[in-house]
Write a protein that holds these residues in place. Structure first.
Motif, PDB file in Angstrom:
ATOM      1  N   GLY A 158       0.771  -1.296   0.015  1.00  0.00           N
ATOM      2  CA  GLY A 158      -0.081   0.104  -0.177  1.00  0.00           C
ATOM      3  C   GLY A 158       0.838   1.329  -0.012  1.00  0.00           C
ATOM      4  N   SER A 159       1.957   1.120   0.834  1.00  0.00           N
ATOM      5  CA  SER A 159       2.817   2.379   0.657  1.00  0.00           C
ATOM      6  C   SER A 159       3.284   2.916  -0.485  1.00  0.00           C
ATOM      7  CB  SER A 159       3.870   2.272   1.899  1.00  0.00           C
ATOM      8  OG  SER A 159       3.418   1.892   2.950  1.00  0.00           O
ATOM      9  N   LEU A 160       3.827   1.987  -1.075  1.00  0.00           N
ATOM     10  CA  LEU A 160       4.533   2.287  -2.725  1.00  0.00           C
ATOM     11  C   LEU A 160       3.315   2.494  -3.477  1.00  0.00           C
ATOM     12  CD1 LEU A 160       7.232   2.321  -3.348  1.00  0.00           C
ATOM     13  CD2 LEU A 160       6.958   0.715  -4.821  1.00  0.00           C
ATOM     14  N   ALA A 161       2.200   1.929  -3.278  1.00  0.00           N
ATOM     15  CA  ALA A 161       1.049   1.923  -4.351  1.00  0.00           C
ATOM     16  C   ALA A 161       0.584   3.351  -4.232  1.00  0.00           C
ATOM     17  CB  ALA A 161      -0.108   1.084  -4.106  1.00  0.00           C
ATOM     18  N   ASN A 162       0.585   4.050  -2.819  1.00  0.00           N
ATOM     19  CA  ASN A 162      -0.145   5.130  -2.554  1.00  0.00           C
ATOM     20  C   ASN A 162       1.024   6.454  -3.083  1.00  0.00           C
ATOM     21  OD1 ASN A 162      -2.825   5.390  -1.324  1.00  0.00           O
ATOM     22  ND2 ASN A 162      -1.543   4.425   0.489  1.00  0.00           N
ATOM     23  N   LEU A 163       2.089   6.046  -3.181  1.00  0.00           N
ATOM     24  CA  LEU A 163       3.309   7.171  -3.479  1.00  0.00           C
ATOM     25  C   LEU A 163       3.132   7.273  -5.107  1.00  0.00           C
ATOM     26  CD1 LEU A 163       5.711   8.575  -3.095  1.00  0.00           C
ATOM     27  CD2 LEU A 163       6.974   6.610  -3.423  1.00  0.00           C
ATOM     28  N   VAL A 198      -6.232   9.184   8.082  1.00  0.00           N
ATOM     29  CA  VAL A 198      -5.485   8.505   6.938  1.00  0.00           C
ATOM     30  C   VAL A 198      -4.141   7.735   7.606  1.00  0.00           C
ATOM     31  CG1 VAL A 198      -3.848  10.462   6.636  1.00  0.00           C
ATOM     32  CG2 VAL A 198      -4.882   9.382   4.618  1.00  0.00           C
ATOM     33  N   HIS A 199      -3.908   6.917   6.912  1.00  0.00           N
ATOM     34  CA  HIS A 199      -2.671   6.087   7.106  1.00  0.00           C
ATOM     35  C   HIS A 199      -1.218   6.784   6.694  1.00  0.00           C
ATOM     36  CE1 HIS A 199       0.722   2.674   6.951  1.00  0.00           C
ATOM     37  NE2 HIS A 199      -0.257   2.347   7.558  1.00  0.00           N
ATOM     38  N   PHE A 200      -0.335   6.697   7.815  1.00  0.00           N
ATOM     39  CA  PHE A 200       0.793   7.542   7.618  1.00  0.00           C
ATOM     40  C   PHE A 200       1.665   7.435   6.346  1.00  0.00           C
ATOM     41  CE2 PHE A 200       3.053   4.054  10.022  1.00  0.00           C
ATOM     42  CZ  PHE A 200       4.150   3.562   9.165  1.00  0.00           C
ATOM     43  N   ALA A 251      -9.347   9.610   0.149  1.00  0.00           N
ATOM     44  CA  ALA A 251     -10.366   9.182   0.704  1.00  0.00           C
ATOM     45  C   ALA A 251      -9.888   7.852   1.268  1.00  0.00           C
ATOM     46  CB  ALA A 251     -11.783   8.924   0.270  1.00  0.00           C
ATOM     47  N   THR A 252     -10.392   7.182   2.588  1.00  0.00           N
ATOM     48  CA  THR A 252      -9.891   6.002   2.829  1.00  0.00           C
ATOM     49  C   THR A 252     -10.969   4.907   2.808  1.00  0.00           C
ATOM     50  OG1 THR A 252      -8.080   6.949   4.175  1.00  0.00           O
ATOM     51  CG2 THR A 252      -8.497   4.790   4.560  1.00  0.00           C
ATOM     52  N   ALA A 253     -10.923   3.699   2.130  1.00  0.00           N
ATOM     53  CA  ALA A 253     -11.946   2.858   2.274  1.00  0.00           C
ATOM     54  C   ALA A 253     -11.345   1.685   3.271  1.00  0.00           C
ATOM     55  CB  ALA A 253     -12.089   2.293   1.035  1.00  0.00           C
ATOM     56  N   GLY A 254     -11.507   1.703   4.602  1.00  0.00           N
ATOM     57  CA  GLY A 254     -11.201   1.048   5.459  1.00  0.00           C
ATOM     58  C   GLY A 254      -9.828   1.727   6.268  1.00  0.00           C
ATOM     59  N   THR A 255     -10.163   2.460   7.121  1.00  0.00           N
ATOM     60  CA  THR A 255      -9.013   3.012   7.955  1.00  0.00           C
ATOM     61  C   THR A 255      -8.416   2.153   8.908  1.00  0.00           C
ATOM     62  OG1 THR A 255     -10.368   3.878   9.914  1.00  0.00           O
ATOM     63  CG2 THR A 255     -10.130   5.530   7.799  1.00  0.00           C
ATOM     64  N   VAL A 280      -8.368   7.272  -3.724  1.00  0.00           N
ATOM     65  CA  VAL A 280      -8.936   6.475  -2.641  1.00  0.00           C
ATOM     66  C   VAL A 280      -7.900   5.421  -2.153  1.00  0.00           C
ATOM     67  CG1 VAL A 280     -10.744   4.908  -1.974  1.00  0.00           C
ATOM     68  CG2 VAL A 280     -11.460   6.715  -3.521  1.00  0.00           C
ATOM     69  N   ASP A 281      -7.521   5.465  -0.866  1.00  0.00           N
ATOM     70  CA  ASP A 281      -6.636   4.228  -0.241  1.00  0.00           C
ATOM     71  C   ASP A 281      -7.679   3.248   0.285  1.00  0.00           C
ATOM     72  OD1 ASP A 281      -4.853   2.777   0.942  1.00  0.00           O
ATOM     73  OD2 ASP A 281      -4.306   4.126   2.578  1.00  0.00           O
ATOM     74  N   ALA A 282      -7.749   2.192  -0.579  1.00  0.00           N
ATOM     75  CA  ALA A 282      -8.691   1.032  -0.308  1.00  0.00           C
ATOM     76  C   ALA A 282      -7.859  -0.110  -0.023  1.00  0.00           C
ATOM     77  CB  ALA A 282      -9.664   0.714  -1.250  1.00  0.00           C
ATOM     78  N   PRO A 311      -3.671  -6.511  -2.166  1.00  0.00           N
ATOM     79  CA  PRO A 311      -3.793  -8.034  -2.054  1.00  0.00           C
ATOM     80  C   PRO A 311      -3.159  -8.835  -0.869  1.00  0.00           C
ATOM     81  CG  PRO A 311      -3.409  -7.600  -4.320  1.00  0.00           C
ATOM     82  CD  PRO A 311      -3.120  -6.116  -3.487  1.00  0.00           C
ATOM     83  N   HIS A 312      -2.239  -8.384  -0.416  1.00  0.00           N
ATOM     84  CA  HIS A 312      -1.442  -8.892   0.823  1.00  0.00           C
ATOM     85  C   HIS A 312      -2.360  -8.484   2.395  1.00  0.00           C
ATOM     86  CE1 HIS A 312       1.949  -5.582   1.222  1.00  0.00           C
ATOM     87  NE2 HIS A 312       0.687  -5.329   1.801  1.00  0.00           N
ATOM     88  N   LYS A 313      -3.160  -7.990   1.973  1.00  0.00           N
ATOM     89  CA  LYS A 313      -4.375  -7.762   3.206  1.00  0.00           C
ATOM     90  C   LYS A 313      -5.471  -8.824   2.993  1.00  0.00           C
ATOM     91  CE  LYS A 313      -2.956  -3.313   4.800  1.00  0.00           C
ATOM     92  NZ  LYS A 313      -1.687  -3.021   4.123  1.00  0.00           N
ATOM     93  N   TRP A 314      -6.624  -8.409   2.212  1.00  0.00           N
ATOM     94  CA  TRP A 314      -7.715  -9.069   2.259  1.00  0.00           C
ATOM     95  C   TRP A 314      -7.905 -10.064   1.075  1.00  0.00           C
ATOM     96  CZ3 TRP A 314     -12.657  -6.334   4.607  1.00  0.00           C
ATOM     97  CH2 TRP A 314     -13.182  -6.983   5.695  1.00  0.00           C
TER      98      TRP A 314
HETATM   99  C1  LIG Z   1      -5.483   2.065   4.658  1.00  0.00           C
HETATM  100  C2  LIG Z   1      -4.090   1.739   4.589  1.00  0.00           C
HETATM  101  N1  LIG Z   1      -3.319   2.263   3.802  1.00  0.00           N
HETATM  102  C3  LIG Z   1      -1.899   1.967   3.389  1.00  0.00           C
HETATM  103  C4  LIG Z   1      -1.424   0.859   4.251  1.00  0.00           C
HETATM  104  C5  LIG Z   1       0.164   0.654   3.996  1.00  0.00           C
HETATM  105  O1  LIG Z   1       0.194  -0.639   3.401  1.00  0.00           O
HETATM  106  P1  LIG Z   1       1.399  -1.302   3.252  1.00  0.00           P
HETATM  107  O2  LIG Z   1       1.600  -1.768   4.715  1.00  0.00           O
HETATM  108  O3  LIG Z   1       1.103  -2.647   2.379  1.00  0.00           O
HETATM  109  O4  LIG Z   1       2.555  -0.613   2.784  1.00  0.00           O
HETATM  110  C6  LIG Z   1      -2.146   0.158   5.309  1.00  0.00           C
HETATM  111  C7  LIG Z   1      -1.436  -0.742   6.246  1.00  0.00           C
HETATM  112  O5  LIG Z   1      -2.101  -1.135   7.266  1.00  0.00           O
HETATM  113  C8  LIG Z   1      -3.397   0.664   5.426  1.00  0.00           C
HETATM  114  O6  LIG Z   1      -4.095   0.133   6.247  1.00  0.00           O
END
Ligand SMILES: Cc1ncc(COP(=O)(O)O)c(C=O)c1O
Length: 516
Positions: A158-163, A198-200, A251-255, A280-282, A311-314
């Motif tokens: 998620g971190s690299l995807a958001n970046l 929002v996620h850091f 926006a976040t889908a699942g904070t 959207v950060d989903a 995908p490495h979450k849900w």
């Molecule tokens: C809403 C959300 N965005 C982004 C991330 C970061 O994802 P990743 O740990 O895969 O880099 C997380 C991690 O828990 C998250 O919950």
């Protein structure tokens, strides 16, 4: 350097090879599988949190740089004894801390095959792997009803995807050419809007992209911990009046704290009105779309300019597997395409156009074949079983909530968001009288409850029968359970609550000096 002649260099070339005998490879493979099966077979019975400290681990595995070759079977056994046994048991059914999933076994096998094929999924000729990745991305788009023309790429998480997504947003929303001129030429600040929840990793992206954290507008959240759209509108207007450059809403889908889903459709309306990039950060909640029941909560996600899913979450895929989707493929490619004569195998322009080169879609050049494990897992279980599993995780969160509600010594601290639930252990005598207390007495009790719950979480790490994490909601220190595990059962949920109660009672007795 002088030109060498063939005979003198010939003498220096040893007939060395790393090739292994096929029988030996097969036996090593069987040995590996035995270790894997043993690991999985015992996962429920192992202490969740490793006992060894960093210092002890360093002592256990330190050795000089290996000079001589060693029997690979010995290395495997060493790994089994020292590494596997001392790892955090992610996948244990009572590990509900953070957002850790249990990877499907087929993900592990797929990873082994992907490593064996060693495809570099940016390079001409890695067509099979590229095609699988494109197919997987199309499947992910279908799951969330996203534009079939959207482009996407699998990244580490998620971190690299958001970046990646925010890089596209920044470059395309800026009124100067960021690629060539950089942020230095921007006269007015680009403003990004995010909720307090929002996620850091979004902050990291803002820092890396040179937007600057002071150009983040923090938005209030409502009682459900969702982004407050009135605050969003007010802040956009304020910034416009000040001559700033609002450019993106996240926006976040699942904070991460409570699993809340921001009001996506309403945010999309505002982005449309003010011509802002809608991201959207989903990473967590996106795959809730697999459930017919929960998909409506994500309404509006399909209107996003970019989306992140993990995908490495849900999807229960082993690490690492993140995904970024960008609605406008041209903008994504414009952001990342770099041409160089040493990249394309096919030099002819029309062939180059046909070729999908994932280095045009993101930051990485060399990339592993991540799509294989997603492809295999989705095929093995099928969408229907995935739907059931995701719904089961959500129902287990509601089951935990019901147990909490019926108890006299726990209190839920926030509404359930997807499969996440936050709560506190609250000794029955304190909870019973709480409502009758005056404000200053309540404050003292709250302080104590915060401390008590902190101790419970610390003790859980030593206890090792269950593992939950924690967070702060307002002034409250809360225990947080995120159910993203296909092994967790109703009985595990009951046990987790009982273990938490047991640890809570012991800690409470000690902290309050209760002797009975
Ligand atoms: C809403 C959300 N965005 C982004 C991330 C970061 O994802 P990743 O740990 O895969 O880099 C997380 C991690 O828990 C998250 O919950």
């Amino acid at each position: 350097m002088e030109q060498t002649d063939v005979s003198s260099i010939d003498r220096l070339i040893l007939d060395e090879t790393f090739e292994m005998d096929m029988k030996e490879i097969r036996s090593l493979g069987y040995h590996t599988v035995d270790i894997m099966v043993d690991y999985l077979n015992n996962i429920r019975h192992r202490p969740i949190f490793p006992s060894k400290t960093y210092q002890e681990m360093i002592q256990l595995i330190s050795e000089p740089l290996p000079y001589d070759a060693k029997d690979p079977h010995e290395i495997l056994e060493d790994c089994h004894q020292k590494i596997n046994a001392n790892s955090l048991q992610i996948g244990h059914p009572r590990l509900l801390g953070w957002m850790l999933t249990s990877g499907t076994p087929i993900s592990a096998f797929a990873d082994a095959i992907a490593s064996l094929l060693n495809q570099n999924v940016s390079v001409s000729g890695c067509t099979a792997a590229t095609t699988v990745e494109l197919l997987v991305i199309n499947w992910i788009k279908q799951i969330i009803d996203y534009d079939p023309e959207a482009a996407g790429i699998l990244v580490s998480g998620g971190s690299l995807a958001n970046l990646t997504a925010l890089t596209v947003a920044r470059n395309n929303e800026a009124d100067v050419d960021i690629s060539s001129q950089g942020m230095n030429q921007k006269r007015n600040n680009m403003i990004i809007y995010v909720s307090e929840e929002v996620h850091f990793c979004i902050l990291k992206a803002v820092m890396i992209l040179g937007i600057g954290t002071q150009n983040i507008r923090w938005l209030r959240t409502d009682k459900h911990h969702c982004l407050d759209i009135h605050d969003l509108q007010t802040k956009i207007k304020e910034d416009l009046a000040l001559g700033k450059h609002p450019f993106c809403v996240v926006a976040t889908a699942g904070t991460v704290n409570t699993g809340a889903i921001d009001p996506l459709d309403a945010i999309a309306d505002i982005c449309q009105e003010y011509n802002l990039w809608f991201h959207v950060d989903a990473a967590y909640g996106g795959f809730a779309a697999l459930s017919k029941t929960f998909k409506p909560y994500l309404k509006g996600i399909e209107r996003a300019d970019s989306i992140v899913l993990d995908p490495h979450k849900w999807l229960f895929i082993s690490y690492e597997a993140g995904c970024v989707l960008v609605k406008n493929k041209t903008l994504l490619k414009k952001t990342f395409t770099m041409d160089a004569p040493y990249i394309h195998l096919k030099k002819n322009d029309s062939e180059k156009d046909e070729e999908v080169n994932f280095s045009d879609y993101g930051i990485q050049l060399s990339r592993q074949f991540r799509a294989l494990k997603i492809w295999m897992s989705l095929k093995q279980y099928g969408i229907q079983r995935y739907q059931h599993m995701i719904e089961q995780n959500i129902h287990l969160a509601h089951y935990l909530s019901a147990l909490i509600y019926e108890s006299n010594d726990f209190q839920q601290a926030a509404p359930i968001g997807l499969s996440t639930i936050c709560f506190q252990y609250f000794p029955a005598d304190l909870l019973q009288d709480y409502k009758k207390k005056n404000e200053s007495e309540k404050e003292k009790i709250n302080e104590y409850i915060n401390k008590l719950n902190q101790v419970i979480i610390e003790r859980m790490h030593y206890d090792k029968r269950a593992l939950l994490s924690s967070t702060i909601l307002g002034e409250q220190f809360v225990i947080r359970a995120c159910i993203m595990n296909y092994r967790t059962t109703k009985q595990d949920i009951k046990n987790i609550l009982d273990i938490t109660r047991e640890l809570g009672r012991t800690a409470d007795k000690k902290l309050r000096n209760i002797t009975s």
